[in-house]
Scaffold this active site. Structure first.
Site, PDB file in Angstrom:
ATOM      1  N   ASP A   1      31.725 -73.255 -17.721  1.00 51.51           N
ATOM      2  CA  ASP A   1      31.389 -72.295 -16.661  1.00 51.51           C
ATOM      3  C   ASP A   1      32.626 -72.105 -15.782  1.00 51.51           C
ATOM      4  O   ASP A   1      32.580 -72.257 -14.566  1.00 51.51           O
ATOM      5  CB  ASP A   1      30.208 -72.813 -15.838  1.00 51.51           C
ATOM      6  CG  ASP A   1      29.602 -71.743 -14.942  1.00 51.51           C
ATOM      7  OD1 ASP A   1      30.050 -70.583 -15.009  1.00 51.51           O
ATOM      8  OD2 ASP A   1      28.681 -72.062 -14.171  1.00 51.51           O
ATOM      9  N   LEU A   2      33.739 -71.772 -16.427  1.00 50.97           N
ATOM     10  CA  LEU A   2      35.053 -71.832 -15.783  1.00 50.97           C
ATOM     11  C   LEU A   2      35.378 -70.534 -15.066  1.00 50.97           C
ATOM     12  O   LEU A   2      36.323 -69.820 -15.416  1.00 50.97           O
ATOM     13  CB  LEU A   2      36.123 -72.186 -16.817  1.00 50.97           C
ATOM     14  CG  LEU A   2      37.472 -72.671 -16.259  1.00 50.97           C
ATOM     15  CD1 LEU A   2      37.282 -73.806 -15.278  1.00 50.97           C
ATOM     16  CD2 LEU A   2      38.392 -73.080 -17.381  1.00 50.97           C
TER      17      LEU A   2
END
Length: 258
Positions: free
Chosen positions: A167-168
């Site tokens: 979930d960068l």
């Protein structure tokens, strides 16, 4: 994703500053704790220490606030390359002790190990969110069919499973003035280009420096820039499920792009 439950700061008896997060659903704190520990085990990127977690609450170190710098970005790029290279047992593999029924923000995310990236990405990272968006009325039958056709054209990949943050986006990269820290993972085994594509999608300070340092340590396969839209399908569809029509057009454009 930005909406990950109630968050407050606290001070422990020994003076350490911590963040206390309340999970939005059963199992969410366990998944996040397992992800943080798995990423920290690689020893490449600063990760807040997990002090405790239970069914409803997670306690981790507070990251001091600072400004991003070019030097910190280059260290982060090299560290991210090392994190990905630490690997995973399979595509879709959860962190050790992490649940198969995990989360990305408030959206469900299944971590089911698989050997083939292309079929796994279609089955577990694209089509489940297409179905959720269709059931919510955000996509019609013809739009859902576009994603189904796109999934038949996902190219095979020779990349080994990477250890992904998952979930960068920019909000999950915190800068303390010297280093970049990672928080709020949706950690799993996946294709390393997916993490990089999410940073392209939502932006990140000194992104060119990050990518330059990353590629110096871990060169990317030819054509990676043309595959950015493919890897952005996952976060765009998750955002479509969470936030509705405002992301649907971008998701459709990404599907059409390949």
């Amino acid at each position: 994703m930005s909406d990950s439950g109630d968050v407050r700061e606290a001070v422990l008896d020994d003076g350490r500053e911590v963040v206390v997060k309340r999970g939005h659903a059963p199992g969410a704190t366990a998944a996040e704790a397992a992800g943080l520990r798995w990423l920290a085990a690689a020893g490449t990127v600063p990760i807040p220490t997990v002090h405790s977690h239970d069914r409803d609450r997670l306690v981790i170190d507070r990251v001091p606030a600072g400004r991003p710098s070019a030097a910190a970005a280059e260290r982060f790029g090299r560290g991210l390359a090392g994190l990905h290279s630490a690997g995973a047992p399979a595509f879709g593999a959860p962190p050790p002790d992490g649940p198969a029924a995990a989360w990305i923000g408030r959206a469900p995310m299944a971590n089911v190990p698989a050997d083939d990236w292309a079929s796994w990405y279609a089955a577990d990272r694209v089509l489940p969110y297409v179905r959720l968006a269709r059931d919510a009325g955000t996509f019609g039958p013809s739009e859902a069919a576009l994603f189904e056709r796109a999934c038949t054209r996902i190219p095979a990949s020779a990349e080994p499973p990477a250890r992904l943050h998952g979930d960068l986006w920019n909000g999950n990269v915190l800068w303390d003035g010297r280093e970049a820290w990672l928080i709020d993972p949706a950690a799993h085994g996946g294709h390393r280009e997916t993490d990089l594509a999410m940073m392209h999608l939502f932006g990140c300070p000194h992104l060119d420096r990050i990518l330059g340092a990353y590629r110096a340590d871990a060169p990317l396969a030819d054509g990676w820039e043309e595959r950015i839209g493919l890897h952005q399908l996952f976060p765009l569809l998750v955002h479509t499920v969470l936030f509705g029509q405002s992301y649907a057009g971008q998701a459709l454009a990404a599907a059409r792009s390949f």
